[in-house]
Design a protein around this motif. Structure first.
Motif, PDB file in Angstrom:
ATOM      1  N   TYR A 135      38.772  40.575  55.074  1.00 38.91           N
ATOM      2  CA  TYR A 135      39.914  40.120  55.152  1.00 38.91           C
ATOM      3  C   TYR A 135      40.619  40.569  56.151  1.00 38.91           C
ATOM      4  N   ARG A 136      40.652  42.057  56.410  1.00 40.69           N
ATOM      5  CA  ARG A 136      41.098  42.456  57.613  1.00 40.69           C
ATOM      6  C   ARG A 136      41.006  41.283  58.322  1.00 40.69           C
ATOM      7  N   GLY A 137      39.761  40.804  59.258  1.00 45.27           N
ATOM      8  CA  GLY A 137      39.866  39.777  59.903  1.00 45.27           C
ATOM      9  C   GLY A 137      40.205  38.919  60.131  1.00 45.27           C
ATOM     10  N   ALA A 138      41.052  38.127  58.472  1.00 43.99           N
ATOM     11  CA  ALA A 138      41.777  36.533  58.537  1.00 43.99           C
ATOM     12  C   ALA A 138      42.936  37.726  58.604  1.00 43.99           C
ATOM     13  N   LEU A 139      43.999  38.569  58.926  1.00 45.69           N
ATOM     14  CA  LEU A 139      44.912  38.818  59.320  1.00 45.69           C
ATOM     15  C   LEU A 139      45.787  38.830  60.662  1.00 45.69           C
ATOM     16  N   PRO A 140      46.806  38.427  61.096  1.00 45.18           N
ATOM     17  CA  PRO A 140      47.236  38.747  62.304  1.00 45.18           C
ATOM     18  C   PRO A 140      46.903  40.655  62.896  1.00 45.18           C
ATOM     19  N   GLU A 141      46.939  40.806  64.485  1.00 42.36           N
ATOM     20  CA  GLU A 141      46.530  41.793  64.622  1.00 42.36           C
ATOM     21  C   GLU A 141      47.250  43.098  63.802  1.00 42.36           C
ATOM     22  N   ASP A 142      48.900  42.852  63.146  1.00 37.37           N
ATOM     23  CA  ASP A 142      49.382  43.690  62.608  1.00 37.37           C
ATOM     24  C   ASP A 142      49.450  43.598  61.573  1.00 37.37           C
ATOM     25  N   ASP A 184      50.884  38.199  56.253  1.00 37.92           N
ATOM     26  CA  ASP A 184      50.465  39.318  57.108  1.00 37.92           C
ATOM     27  C   ASP A 184      50.179  40.543  56.350  1.00 37.92           C
ATOM     28  N   ASP A 185      49.998  40.934  55.139  1.00 39.81           N
ATOM     29  CA  ASP A 185      49.336  42.110  54.595  1.00 39.81           C
ATOM     30  C   ASP A 185      48.894  41.739  52.915  1.00 39.81           C
ATOM     31  N   ILE A 186      47.814  42.396  52.654  1.00 42.32           N
ATOM     32  CA  ILE A 186      47.353  42.625  51.484  1.00 42.32           C
ATOM     33  C   ILE A 186      46.827  43.740  50.073  1.00 42.32           C
ATOM     34  N   TYR A 187      47.749  43.091  48.979  1.00 39.59           N
ATOM     35  CA  TYR A 187      47.884  45.069  48.550  1.00 39.59           C
ATOM     36  C   TYR A 187      46.620  44.458  47.717  1.00 39.59           C
ATOM     37  N   LEU A 188      45.794  44.479  47.362  1.00 38.01           N
ATOM     38  CA  LEU A 188      44.219  44.708  46.640  1.00 38.01           C
ATOM     39  C   LEU A 188      44.431  45.938  45.501  1.00 38.01           C
ATOM     40  N   VAL A 189      45.033  45.704  44.451  1.00 36.65           N
ATOM     41  CA  VAL A 189      45.770  46.261  43.220  1.00 36.65           C
ATOM     42  C   VAL A 189      44.680  46.149  41.830  1.00 36.65           C
ATOM     43  N   THR A 190      43.720  46.996  41.761  1.00 34.89           N
ATOM     44  CA  THR A 190      43.422  46.589  40.075  1.00 34.89           C
ATOM     45  C   THR A 190      42.991  48.124  39.378  1.00 34.89           C
ATOM     46  N   CYS A 191      42.822  48.267  38.047  1.00 35.23           N
ATOM     47  CA  CYS A 191      42.159  49.302  37.655  1.00 35.23           C
ATOM     48  C   CYS A 191      40.575  49.384  37.220  1.00 35.23           C
ATOM     49  N   HIS A 192      40.162  50.393  36.754  1.00 36.94           N
ATOM     50  CA  HIS A 192      38.335  50.844  36.859  1.00 36.94           C
ATOM     51  C   HIS A 192      37.619  49.803  35.806  1.00 36.94           C
ATOM     52  N   TRP A 193      38.886  49.303  34.880  1.00 39.39           N
ATOM     53  CA  TRP A 193      38.239  47.674  33.962  1.00 39.39           C
ATOM     54  C   TRP A 193      37.982  47.014  35.075  1.00 39.39           C
ATOM     55  N   ARG A 230      33.177  37.366  43.829  1.00 33.62           N
ATOM     56  CA  ARG A 230      34.572  36.529  44.197  1.00 33.62           C
ATOM     57  C   ARG A 230      34.864  36.905  45.188  1.00 33.62           C
ATOM     58  N   LEU A 231      35.641  37.862  45.439  1.00 32.26           N
ATOM     59  CA  LEU A 231      36.379  37.961  46.724  1.00 32.26           C
ATOM     60  C   LEU A 231      36.088  37.604  48.467  1.00 32.26           C
ATOM     61  N   GLU A 232      34.684  37.392  48.314  1.00 36.67           N
ATOM     62  CA  GLU A 232      33.708  36.819  49.269  1.00 36.67           C
ATOM     63  C   GLU A 232      33.787  35.668  49.019  1.00 36.67           C
ATOM     64  N   GLU A 233      33.539  35.097  47.897  1.00 33.60           N
ATOM     65  CA  GLU A 233      32.914  33.520  47.988  1.00 33.60           C
ATOM     66  C   GLU A 233      34.042  32.836  48.144  1.00 33.60           C
ATOM     67  N   TYR A 234      35.170  33.365  47.602  1.00 33.25           N
ATOM     68  CA  TYR A 234      36.429  32.723  47.736  1.00 33.25           C
ATOM     69  C   TYR A 234      37.473  32.361  48.841  1.00 33.25           C
TER      70      TYR A 234
END
Length: 456
Positions: A187-194, A424-433, A444-448
């Motif tokens: 996912y970082r590689g899919a974002l701009p340099e900054d 530009d930025d990605i927020y991955l915000v989840t709880c432990h459930w 799912r994250l990788e496949e989609y």
């Protein structure tokens, strides 16, 4: 004789009601004061006028005034809350947990594998590898050959007893940690340099309240950040909720006792950790006006009113956005349907962002910062999103849980959505459930990222 007794009873009731009404009119406060128990301003004595009387407004407000001015109402409400908490709280937590898992499509055998709350490990022990859950739809998730598996180590989430022993909540194998690092780097590689990725998996309220509120445990811990951060590329930032929130453990409740979520101020504190790392000065909690869930008809409360509430029931606060926000549901990459940034149909957590809706939502914030963000989340990000709005022109949000990622309407890969909306930025915000061992993180994250979900 019976007729006279009945008349006497009615007369006594009428006299008592009149006496009570006269007492309220003479001695009850006429100005609207703040109820510490309900965390809202009480109805002041209404202004009488011809238009108010004819429209019925005066009588409506007068009835509210009599109800709010009733003697000892604070004690009665507190007693009622205590009784509800005593008899209903545990059942509410279990029901909320069941609903949360159902939202993710994780029921029965598909539920993420966690250890019993009675499973103990020594405080100094290294967590053992956890068996991975097996589901029919789940592809092979072993770490790729180029992932730094040799350097990876396991991680865990635990609670600590007062005698120092640990109760393990969930553990993550070295292979799982390495695989997650690999996906985050994709996912970082899919974002701009900054570009930046902000990742956090928060202990839910059933874990946090045992420490912060119920004090059944002395402490909690989570070392996922220590295991994961060395494995990821620059620009991927791993956060530890236990470390962010520990400084505030004596500042009042942080997680709800009625469901699995955090309070809005806890979400604000966490968002501040992200924004500070971007070099921004985060907004103050009291920069916002707030709705109170159970008195929406009173309108938003000002920062001064919120500050004056000595008992802050933050589960009642819904932040009013600082600028007009245009909200749209997005399907098939570009198809837009107007939506809402709030839902006041229910008094629960679904008020934030209107609850879970899919497949994508776009929030055009009214700010002009030159940056755009994608939030990939479960419901834990819903209360947080409002505090991110001032720092982005647009925020795109999606929820990859089974029931919420509207497969027929997706129509494109996540990477295509990122390019279309110039993320530009990605927020991955989840709880432990939303477990790192479960389907969202295990495939799912990788496949989609580069494929379009197919309708069964």
């Amino acid at each position: 004789m019976k007729k006279y007794l009945r008349f006497a009873e009615n007369y006594i009731l009428l006299l008592a009601s009149a006496t009570l009404g006269l007492f309220l009119l003479l001695f009850a406060p006429k100005d609207g004061v703040v109820s510490e128990t309900e965390n809202r301003a009480l109805q002041p004595f209404p202004e009488a006028g011809v238009s108010a009387v004819l429209s019925g407004t005066f009588m409506d407000e007068f009835e509210s005034y009599l109800s709010d001015a009733f003697p000892a109402r604070e004690r009665m409400i507190a007693l009622s809350d205590a009784m509800m908490s005593l008899f209903g709280e545990a059942d509410a937590q279990e029901e909320a947990k069941k609903l949360f898992l159902e939202e993710q499509g994780l029921a029965g055998d598909e539920a993420p594998e966690t250890l019993s709350s009675e499973t103990e490990i020594p405080a100094a022990a290294e967590p053992a590898s956890a068996a991975q859950p097996e589901t029919a739809a789940q592809p092979e998730t072993a770490a790729p050959a180029d992932a730094p598996a040799a350097e990876a180590r396991g991680a865990a989430l635990w609670q600590e007893r007062f005698d120092g022993r640990r109760v393990l909540i969930e553990e993550y194998s070295p292979e799982r940690v390495a695989y997650l690092a690999h996906v985050l780097d994709l996912y970082r590689g899919a974002l701009p340099e900054d570009g930046n990725i902000f990742f956090i998996n928060v202990p839910a309220s059933d874990v946090a309240n045992a420490v912060f509120d119920d004090h059944r445990f002395a402490d909690w811990g989570d070392d996922l950040d220590e295991a994961l951060q060395p494995l990821v590329a620059p620009g991927v930032r791993i956060y530890n909720a236990t470390k962010i929130l520990e400084p505030f453990e004596n500042d009042g409740p942080m997680f709800s006792n009625g469901d699995l979520h955090w309070y809005v101020k806890t979400a604000w504190r966490t968002s501040n950790a992200f924004l500070a790392d971007l070099g921004y000065t985060p907004t103050d909690f009291y920069d916002y006006k707030y709705y109170l869930r159970y008195s929406l008809d009173k309108g938003p409360y000002t920062p001064e009113q919120i500050r004056s509430m000595t008992l802050e029931r933050e589960n009642l606060l819904v932040p009013l956005v600082l600028a007009p926000v245009k909200t749209s549901l997005i399907e098939n990459l570009t198809e837009r349907t107007p939506s809402d940034a709030y839902s006041f149909k229910f008094h629960g957590y679904t008020m934030y962002l209107g609850g879970a809706k899919g497949p994508y939502r776009l929030f055009e914030t009214g700010f002009h910062t030159g940056r755009r963000a994608l939030i990939i989340s479960d419901s834990y990000a819903f209360a947080m999103a409002y505090y991110l709005f001032p720092f982005y022109d647009d925020i795109l949000q999606t929820d990859l849980r089974h029931a919420n990622y509207d497969v027929p309407g997706v129509g494109a890969s996540i990477r295509q959505y990122m390019r279309q909306y110039e993320i530009d930025d990605i927020y991955l915000v989840t709880c432990h459930w939303t477990s790192l061992n479960g389907p969202v993180f295990s495939w799912r994250l990788e496949e989609y990222l580069d494929s379009v979900p197919q309708v069964d």
